[in-house]
Design an enzyme around this catalytic site. Sequence first.
Site, PDB file in Angstrom:
ATOM      1  N   HIS A 136       3.886   3.949  -3.486  1.00 18.94           N
ATOM      2  CA  HIS A 136       4.247   4.968  -4.490  1.00 18.94           C
ATOM      3  C   HIS A 136       5.763   5.150  -4.490  1.00 18.94           C
ATOM      4  O   HIS A 136       6.272   6.221  -4.154  1.00 18.94           O
ATOM      5  CB  HIS A 136       3.527   6.292  -4.232  1.00 18.94           C
ATOM      6  CG  HIS A 136       2.043   6.194  -4.408  1.00 18.94           C
ATOM      7  ND1 HIS A 136       1.161   7.075  -3.849  1.00 18.94           N
ATOM      8  CD2 HIS A 136       1.282   5.309  -5.103  1.00 18.94           C
ATOM      9  CE1 HIS A 136      -0.080   6.736  -4.172  1.00 18.94           C
ATOM     10  NE2 HIS A 136      -0.025   5.670  -4.936  1.00 18.94           N
ATOM     11  N   HIS A 166     -10.537   1.023 -10.064  1.00 18.68           N
ATOM     12  CA  HIS A 166      -9.304   1.833 -10.177  1.00 18.68           C
ATOM     13  C   HIS A 166      -8.217   0.946 -10.757  1.00 18.68           C
ATOM     14  O   HIS A 166      -8.046  -0.199 -10.322  1.00 18.68           O
ATOM     15  CB  HIS A 166      -8.930   2.334  -8.776  1.00 18.68           C
ATOM     16  CG  HIS A 166      -7.695   3.146  -8.690  1.00 18.68           C
ATOM     17  ND1 HIS A 166      -7.186   3.887  -9.726  1.00 18.68           N
ATOM     18  CD2 HIS A 166      -6.839   3.349  -7.636  1.00 18.68           C
ATOM     19  CE1 HIS A 166      -6.082   4.506  -9.321  1.00 18.68           C
ATOM     20  NE2 HIS A 166      -5.853   4.185  -8.066  1.00 18.68           N
ATOM     21  N   GLU A 210      -4.901   1.277 -10.764  1.00 21.64           N
ATOM     22  CA  GLU A 210      -3.559   1.202 -10.196  1.00 21.64           C
ATOM     23  C   GLU A 210      -3.269  -0.242  -9.781  1.00 21.64           C
ATOM     24  O   GLU A 210      -4.180  -0.996  -9.420  1.00 21.64           O
ATOM     25  CB  GLU A 210      -3.429   2.175  -9.009  1.00 21.64           C
ATOM     26  CG  GLU A 210      -1.997   2.607  -8.793  1.00 21.64           C
ATOM     27  CD  GLU A 210      -1.850   3.770  -7.800  1.00 21.64           C
ATOM     28  OE1 GLU A 210      -2.869   4.355  -7.370  1.00 21.64           O
ATOM     29  OE2 GLU A 210      -0.687   4.086  -7.452  1.00 21.64           O
ATOM     30  N   ASP A 245      -2.214  -1.816  -7.320  1.00 23.32           N
ATOM     31  CA  ASP A 245      -2.603  -2.414  -6.040  1.00 23.32           C
ATOM     32  C   ASP A 245      -4.057  -2.879  -6.047  1.00 23.32           C
ATOM     33  O   ASP A 245      -4.510  -3.510  -5.094  1.00 23.32           O
ATOM     34  CB  ASP A 245      -2.332  -1.460  -4.862  1.00 23.32           C
ATOM     35  CG  ASP A 245      -2.914  -0.081  -5.055  1.00 23.32           C
ATOM     36  OD1 ASP A 245      -3.018   0.383  -6.201  1.00 23.32           O
ATOM     37  OD2 ASP A 245      -3.282   0.557  -4.046  1.00 23.32           O
ATOM     38  N   HIS A 288      -8.159   9.196  -7.010  1.00 21.13           N
ATOM     39  CA  HIS A 288      -7.129  10.178  -7.230  1.00 21.13           C
ATOM     40  C   HIS A 288      -6.431  10.017  -8.569  1.00 21.13           C
ATOM     41  O   HIS A 288      -5.434  10.701  -8.837  1.00 21.13           O
ATOM     42  CB  HIS A 288      -6.075  10.077  -6.099  1.00 21.13           C
ATOM     43  CG  HIS A 288      -5.307   8.788  -6.100  1.00 21.13           C
ATOM     44  ND1 HIS A 288      -3.935   8.768  -6.197  1.00 21.13           N
ATOM     45  CD2 HIS A 288      -5.693   7.480  -6.075  1.00 21.13           C
ATOM     46  CE1 HIS A 288      -3.502   7.525  -6.186  1.00 21.13           C
ATOM     47  NE2 HIS A 288      -4.562   6.727  -6.119  1.00 21.13           N
ATOM     48  N   ASP A 348     -10.119   3.762  -3.333  1.00 20.92           N
ATOM     49  CA  ASP A 348      -9.157   4.469  -2.471  1.00 20.92           C
ATOM     50  C   ASP A 348      -9.839   5.475  -1.540  1.00 20.92           C
ATOM     51  O   ASP A 348      -9.404   5.676  -0.398  1.00 20.92           O
ATOM     52  CB  ASP A 348      -8.131   5.228  -3.323  1.00 20.92           C
ATOM     53  CG  ASP A 348      -7.040   4.319  -3.880  1.00 20.92           C
ATOM     54  OD1 ASP A 348      -6.786   3.252  -3.294  1.00 20.92           O
ATOM     55  OD2 ASP A 348      -6.447   4.697  -4.907  1.00 20.92           O
ATOM     56  N   TYR A 364      -3.586   9.582   5.117  1.00 21.47           N
ATOM     57  CA  TYR A 364      -3.890   9.214   3.727  1.00 21.47           C
ATOM     58  C   TYR A 364      -4.430  10.421   2.968  1.00 21.47           C
ATOM     59  O   TYR A 364      -3.990  10.737   1.860  1.00 21.47           O
ATOM     60  CB  TYR A 364      -4.926   8.087   3.747  1.00 21.47           C
ATOM     61  CG  TYR A 364      -5.155   7.390   2.433  1.00 21.47           C
ATOM     62  CD1 TYR A 364      -4.417   6.264   2.081  1.00 21.47           C
ATOM     63  CD2 TYR A 364      -6.117   7.841   1.539  1.00 21.47           C
ATOM     64  CE1 TYR A 364      -4.641   5.613   0.884  1.00 21.47           C
ATOM     65  CE2 TYR A 364      -6.337   7.192   0.339  1.00 21.47           C
ATOM     66  CZ  TYR A 364      -5.598   6.079   0.018  1.00 21.47           C
ATOM     67  OH  TYR A 364      -5.816   5.440  -1.170  1.00 21.47           O
ATOM     68  N   HIS A 418      -8.742  -0.039   0.778  1.00 20.18           N
ATOM     69  CA  HIS A 418      -7.635  -0.175   1.744  1.00 20.18           C
ATOM     70  C   HIS A 418      -8.198   0.012   3.144  1.00 20.18           C
ATOM     71  O   HIS A 418      -8.929   0.975   3.397  1.00 20.18           O
ATOM     72  CB  HIS A 418      -6.567   0.905   1.544  1.00 20.18           C
ATOM     73  CG  HIS A 418      -5.833   0.853   0.239  1.00 20.18           C
ATOM     74  ND1 HIS A 418      -4.986  -0.169  -0.107  1.00 20.18           N
ATOM     75  CD2 HIS A 418      -5.805   1.728  -0.801  1.00 20.18           C
ATOM     76  CE1 HIS A 418      -4.470   0.070  -1.301  1.00 20.18           C
ATOM     77  NE2 HIS A 418      -4.950   1.207  -1.745  1.00 20.18           N
TER      78      HIS A 418
HETATM   79 FE1  FEO Z   1      -4.610   4.541  -6.153  1.00 23.92          FE
HETATM   80 FE2  FEO Z   1      -4.830   2.183  -3.840  1.00 23.92          FE
HETATM   81  O1  FEO Z   1      -4.305   2.876  -5.431  1.00 23.92           O
END
Ligand code: FEO
Length: 498
Positions: A23, A79, A81, A83, A147, A166, A194, A227
Amino acid sequence: MAIHVKNNIQWVGQRDWEVRDFHGTEYKTEKGTSYNSYLIQEEKTVLIDTVDHKFSHEFVQNLELEIDLKKIDYIVINHAEEDHAGALAVLLAKIPGTPIYCTENAIDSITGHHHHPEWNFHTIKTGDSLDIGNGKQLVFIETPMLHWPDSMMTYMTGDAVLFSNDAFGQHYCDERLFNDEVDQTELMDQCLRYYANILTPFSPLVTSKIHEVLGFNLPVDMIATAHGVVWREDPTQIIHKYLEWADEYQEDRITIFYDSMSNNTRMMADAIAQGIHDVDPGVAVKIFNVSRHDKNEILSNLFRSKGVLVGSSTMNNVMMPKVAGMLEEITGLRFKNKRAGAFGSFGWNGGAVDRIHARLTDAGFETLLGLKTKWKPDGKALLECREHGKQVARQWALHPLESVDTKQAAPVNEPLLNEEEASQPDVKAQASTACVDAAAGQSMLCSVCQWVYDPVLGEPNQDIAPGTEWSDVPETFLCPDCSLGKGVFDPISDEVAA
Ligand code: FEO
């Protein structure tokens, strides 16, 4: 290379040992991370998520070692995002037209990042399912704002694996994939870090969404995150941890952080900490200089704490910039049920302490009066700091303090300022939780996106007429900005509403 997860499920993700920032530079990934992608080969072949865009080519190359890409029937993106959806462009260049299953918000985000509106998107909603053969299905569960607005989870029947993305993950890189194989202390430290730094603002949603998922009464044999580890041994332990953390979590701990121009505010911090320890040796006191310590570590400690003391020298009549940055982040994290206080050394005015006090109060902390020391604290001033610490310990005690000489204890909220500072009008006793009672005309604040429901205006787009009180707003109401329900709204304080 692929790792066998269960039956016909393989991990085909990417480890990232060296990443240190996430981020932007706001989250320090001191233990690296991994981007977990899963390949399911039943009668249908499904890819769950991809990896970070910077590993796109390695990811597709490794995937081609496992399977002919043309055999992939479906791609599920939990998701959007980068990543997790980052390798889509390289992958779909090889297998254009492959159906992508995701939420409506994900289509917006993926298209915004990759600029391929022609991709074969299929929108899912909670409860939708996809038959993958061999008697197994993928069932989708939307998890908006956990999120991002687009987030969702995918549950695989038969194998009882929850692909949670996530949620329940950690930025933690290890050659071993499963939770029972890694260092447990490191693992749980990273899980808490996290949660504290990313999910705290969404705690009310965490609770409600977990209960919604549990309400399906689905067995969960594994939780395969996006992750870090796959939860194989006692997978529901992390669900219970999330429920605990989401419930206004605190330990018997006090965090003190400060920045100090000339070491004077640091001296105050040490003396306050000693005072706390004098009265309550059981409380854990953790002290950090924001200029020298990892910000995420400080925030993780604050998350675990019952209260925080924030110190700063006064510079140009305001607080030092790194303290201001921390307060901005703390405001966004929307901690609940925590106490706070300000302190600091000054030369010719004490504006920093006043401003910290105001910011902490606005952020929802129950604040005690600030403590100022002029110039370098002398012995008398250090004793005042120590006494301040004793008062903090008494006021914030989570258990009876039998050994305390209560005759020495100052009354709650008695200012601990010397006469000069006490004469300054801008440090006053304040009720920090000045929320107005729910009553006619009560405005309501969305705790997730900060949208305000004003009963004077109503919400015409949902046929809620101007003049409709919150209690009369139907339960089907959804926040216009983040699409969440009435449950995430709180009464708004007079000050915010003004
Ligand atoms: Fe919200 Fe692992 O990206």
